[in-house]
Write an enzyme that holds these catalytic residues in place. Structure first.
Site, PDB file in Angstrom:
ATOM      1  N   SER A 211       0.586  -0.903  -0.385  1.00  0.00           N
ATOM      2  CA  SER A 211       0.254   0.321   0.190  1.00  0.00           C
ATOM      3  C   SER A 211       1.022   1.179  -0.142  1.00  0.00           C
ATOM      4  O   SER A 211       1.673   1.211  -0.841  1.00  0.00           O
ATOM      5  CB  SER A 211      -0.847  -0.066   1.055  1.00  0.00           C
ATOM      6  OG  SER A 211      -1.848   1.061   0.879  1.00  0.00           O
TER       7      SER A 211
ATOM      8  N   ASP B 268      -9.708  -4.707  -5.755  1.00  0.00           N
ATOM      9  CA  ASP B 268      -9.979  -3.301  -4.537  1.00  0.00           C
ATOM     10  C   ASP B 268      -9.993  -2.185  -4.963  1.00  0.00           C
ATOM     11  O   ASP B 268      -9.738  -1.358  -5.556  1.00  0.00           O
ATOM     12  CB  ASP B 268      -7.540  -3.597  -4.923  1.00  0.00           C
ATOM     13  CG  ASP B 268      -6.545  -2.717  -3.782  1.00  0.00           C
ATOM     14  OD1 ASP B 268      -7.860  -1.526  -3.313  1.00  0.00           O
ATOM     15  OD2 ASP B 268      -5.451  -2.840  -3.656  1.00  0.00           O
TER      16      ASP B 268
ATOM     17  N   HIS C 135      -7.660  -5.116  -0.971  1.00  0.00           N
ATOM     18  CA  HIS C 135      -7.210  -3.789  -0.733  1.00  0.00           C
ATOM     19  C   HIS C 135      -5.697  -5.170  -0.222  1.00  0.00           C
ATOM     20  O   HIS C 135      -4.805  -4.263   0.629  1.00  0.00           O
ATOM     21  CB  HIS C 135      -7.023  -2.569   0.400  1.00  0.00           C
ATOM     22  CG  HIS C 135      -5.891  -1.768  -0.110  1.00  0.00           C
ATOM     23  ND1 HIS C 135      -5.352  -1.062  -0.989  1.00  0.00           N
ATOM     24  CD2 HIS C 135      -5.042  -1.370   1.000  1.00  0.00           C
ATOM     25  CE1 HIS C 135      -4.451  -0.632  -0.973  1.00  0.00           C
ATOM     26  NE2 HIS C 135      -4.428  -0.549   0.299  1.00  0.00           N
TER      27      HIS C 135
END
Length: 284
Positions: free
Chosen positions: A108, A233, A261
């Protein structure tokens, strides 16, 4: 002790900062350093996932960023560090553990750390893996319109904080059929109870401006690179992963079908197999 068991948590002290680290597997095996996303302690790299990687012949390192878990924390809203400092913490851990070159896996927001390490510190990186991250290009799609984030909790109310973390994880799962609320709740409860100051965890990483590399951009990465992205996601839709693959010379993309995610347990086998293969030939 079998080779895939945890060696236990340890606090490493470097430049006045304490970083909590846990390792799995044989220290003589190729090293994989797992760099969690924003506001995520080491717990978000599940111990079971680490054990699977260790059982496949890897020395796995997970750690608490500053302001998460048992590592050094700062007052909420007052992080006394830069994004680059957080990136260099990964190298400090490599130094402390005697790891010259590591296979670095960044998730991320901390894909930015992978970029800096790959461009500015290529001698320390045997390979790169980017999980659920992005080039940040302006023409990429925004978060999904139905990404409903919960209201921030009263940080002094542990139960409310746990509910907030669970609700955030549910939103980030993007309607994935693999979202396991009971497992996430148990993780959140452990995370909140274990943290030095979860109020700092909730805000401090987002108060830091990401630093780019000094020597170039994604096109200057020379390490073998794997991009991993879930097709559910909602925060960074799949075109972000595709753009990242296209931006890095020779990069490959693994699409995790059904994942949001995060890295839910049902996709671990695919992820582990791809990561073991990716780190097989690269020199560590």
């Amino acid at each position: 002790m079998t080779s895939h068991q945890s060696h236990g948590e340890q606090l490493l002290k470097t430049d006045g900062v304490e970083l909590c680290v846990e390792t799995f597997g044989d220290p003589a095996a190729p090293a994989i350093v797992l760099v969690a996303g924003a506001a995520a302690s080491m717990l978000w790299w599940d111990a079971g996932l680490c054990e699977q990687l260790a059982a496949r012949g890897r020395f796995v390192v997970r750690y608490d960023h500053r302001d998460t878990g048992r590592s050094t924390c700062y007052p909420p809203g007052e992080p006394a560090y830069s994004f680059n400092d957080l990136t260099l913490d990964a190298l400090a851990i490599q130094d402390a553990l005697g790891i010259g070159r590591a296979h670095v896996v960044c998730q991320s927001m901390f894909g930015g750390s992978g970029l800096v390490l790959g461009v500015d510190h290529p001698d320390r990186v045997a390979s790169l893996t980017f999980v659920s991250t992005s080039t940040g290009a302006d023409d990429l799609p925004p978060p999904s319109g139905d990404l409903a984030m919960p209201a921030e909790p009263d940080s002094s109310d542990a139960a409310a904080v746990v509910e907030y973390v669970v609700a955030g994880a549910r939103a980030f799962a993007g309607g994935s059929p693999y979202f396991d609320e009971a497992a996430i709740r148990a993780l959140a409860e452990h995370d909140v109870a274990r943290a030095r100051n979860y109020a700092s965890t909730l805000v401090n990483h987002y108060a830091v401006e990401p630093d780019g590399p000094a020597r170039g951009g994604f096109g200057d990465i020379t390490a073998p690179t794997l991009v991993v992205h879930g097709d559910h996601d909602p925060l960074l839709p799949l075109p972000h992963g595709e753009a990242l693959r296209d931006a890095i010379p020779g990069a490959r993309l693994l699409v995790l079908k059904g994942a949001g995610h995060d890295l839910p347990r049902p996709v671990w086998d695919d992820f582990v197999s791809a990561l073991v293969s990716h780190t097989e030939g690269a020199r560590s």
